[in-house]
Design an enzyme around this catalytic site. Structure first.
Site, PDB file in Angstrom:
ATOM      1  N   ASP A 245     -32.008 -21.929  -2.624  1.00 28.36           N
ATOM      2  CA  ASP A 245     -33.052 -23.266  -2.797  1.00 28.36           C
ATOM      3  C   ASP A 245     -32.347 -24.166  -2.508  1.00 28.36           C
ATOM      4  OD1 ASP A 245     -35.719 -24.164  -3.532  1.00 28.36           O
ATOM      5  OD2 ASP A 245     -35.622 -23.585  -5.647  1.00 28.36           O
TER       6      ASP A 245
ATOM      7  N   LYS B 175     -30.766 -15.827  -0.095  1.00 27.76           N
ATOM      8  CA  LYS B 175     -31.704 -16.916   0.078  1.00 27.76           C
ATOM      9  C   LYS B 175     -31.500 -17.967  -0.942  1.00 27.76           C
ATOM     10  CE  LYS B 175     -36.637 -18.181   1.418  1.00 27.76           C
ATOM     11  NZ  LYS B 175     -36.493 -19.653   0.812  1.00 27.76           N
TER      12      LYS B 175
ATOM     13  N   GLU C  71     -32.831 -16.982  -5.448  1.00 24.57           N
ATOM     14  CA  GLU C  71     -34.081 -17.151  -4.963  1.00 24.57           C
ATOM     15  C   GLU C  71     -34.752 -15.658  -4.073  1.00 24.57           C
ATOM     16  OE1 GLU C  71     -36.940 -20.083  -2.231  1.00 24.57           O
ATOM     17  OE2 GLU C  71     -34.806 -20.409  -2.112  1.00 24.57           O
TER      18      GLU C  71
END
Length: 320
Positions: free
Chosen positions: A33, A31, A179
């Site tokens: 950012d 994931k 993240e």
């Protein structure tokens, strides 16, 4: 040239790792950012990037324009991805990206920033390809189609997805300072604009024991109650402001905080430098709370903070 459909991005639901017995049913992606983007490639060498809201953000990222010519044999396609700005260690840095995101009305300025603060497009799905919708295909087949396009260039890439091994994937992102992960069922279809349980996002949550140095009153039905708490950290004998938090408590906890803040009220700001916060009220810096957050800015401010709990067991000198 093929007319491309307008497709809203599929959204992930916050959650936890799938059960170990079901691990093999899932793929795991890092994931990042950044800014979500839907990429439309009509097949004539052009590129159109849309934000999650559908706004045209193509002019904001001129370094991504050559992607249109790089697509496999000019195949018309609609892709899903994330625009990020990388730090010196190759990790997405949202603070760097913010200086690029607001330039939709200034393409000349956006072009000037390319050399000093370039972005990178991370591609992770394909929803339309060569005149055919792929929305009803399972994720595993869409990923295979995406990887078959060979989209790797100076400002874009297709990061690998890990099949199974979710716990290891999450641990690796935490170790690298990323993240978190997005867990995607291998058999999941693409549901535009829907927050689906077939995609689960997990953030690597950081916590800090922060000192409360002030607060901002709420509005409307929250008048007289704290709308946000102003947080600090002791450094070199001074209280340094690290941001404010306005979420994470229920009505009972908010009322308790209001009473504690009333008792601790003072006229003088306890922070070494007065925070640029309108309508702030000051308190003796003796309340400590545990705050969860995503990361810190270069200025040392907490990003995406959320109040977790009071720490009456900690004195301000123990916080940090």
């Amino acid at each position: 040239m093929t007319a491309l459909p307008r497709i809203a991005p599929m959204l992930a639901t916050p959650g936890i790792l799938p059960a170990a017995r079901d691990d093999w049913r899932w793929a795991y992606e890092s994931k990042h950012d950044g800014q979500r983007a839907v990429i439309e490639l009509p097949g004539d060498g052009a590129v159109l990037l849309r934000s999650r809201s559908g706004a045209d953000i193509t002019a904001v990222y001129p370094e991504l324009l050559p992607l249109g010519a790089a697509a496999d044999d000019g195949a018309p396609a609609v892709l899903d991805g994330e625009v990020v700005a990388l730090d010196e260690e190759g990790r997405p840095d949202f603070e760097r990206l913010q200086s690029r995101m607001g330039l939709s009305g200034s393409p000349v300025k956006a072009a000037r920033l390319v050399s000093g603060n370039p972005v990178h497009l991370l591609l992770f799905d394909v929803m339309f390809l060569r005149g055919r919708s792929l929305l009803r295909l399972p994720y595993a087949e869409r990923r295979a189609a995406l990887e078959g396009l060979g989209l790797r260039g100076p400002h874009w890439s297709t990061p690998a997805a890990l099949h199974g091994h979710g716990a290891q994937a999450l641990a690796a992102t935490k170790e690298r300072g990323l993240e978190g992960v997005v867990c995607k069922r291998l058999d999941s279809v693409y549901t535009p604009g829907i927050r689906s349980r077939s995609w689960i996002k997990i953030r690597n949550i950081r916590t800090v024991d922060a000192i409360v140095g002030g607060w901002v009153p709420g509005r409307g039905h929250l008048a007289g109650l704290p709308g946000a708490l102003l947080l600090g950290r002791c450094e070199a004998g001074e209280l340094r402001y690290i941001g404010n938090v306005g979420t994470g408590w229920n009505a009972r906890e908010r009322a308790l905080l209001a009473e504690l803040l009333r008792i601790a009220a003072v006229d003088a700001c306890p922070f070494a430098t007065v925070p640029p916060v309108a309508d702030a009220r000051w308190v003796l810096p003796r309340l400590v709370g545990e705050v969860r957050y995503a990361t810190e800015t270069k200025a040392g401010l907490l990003r995406q903070p959320s109040w977790h709990r009071l720490r009456p067991d900690l004195a301000p000198g123990d916080a940090g």
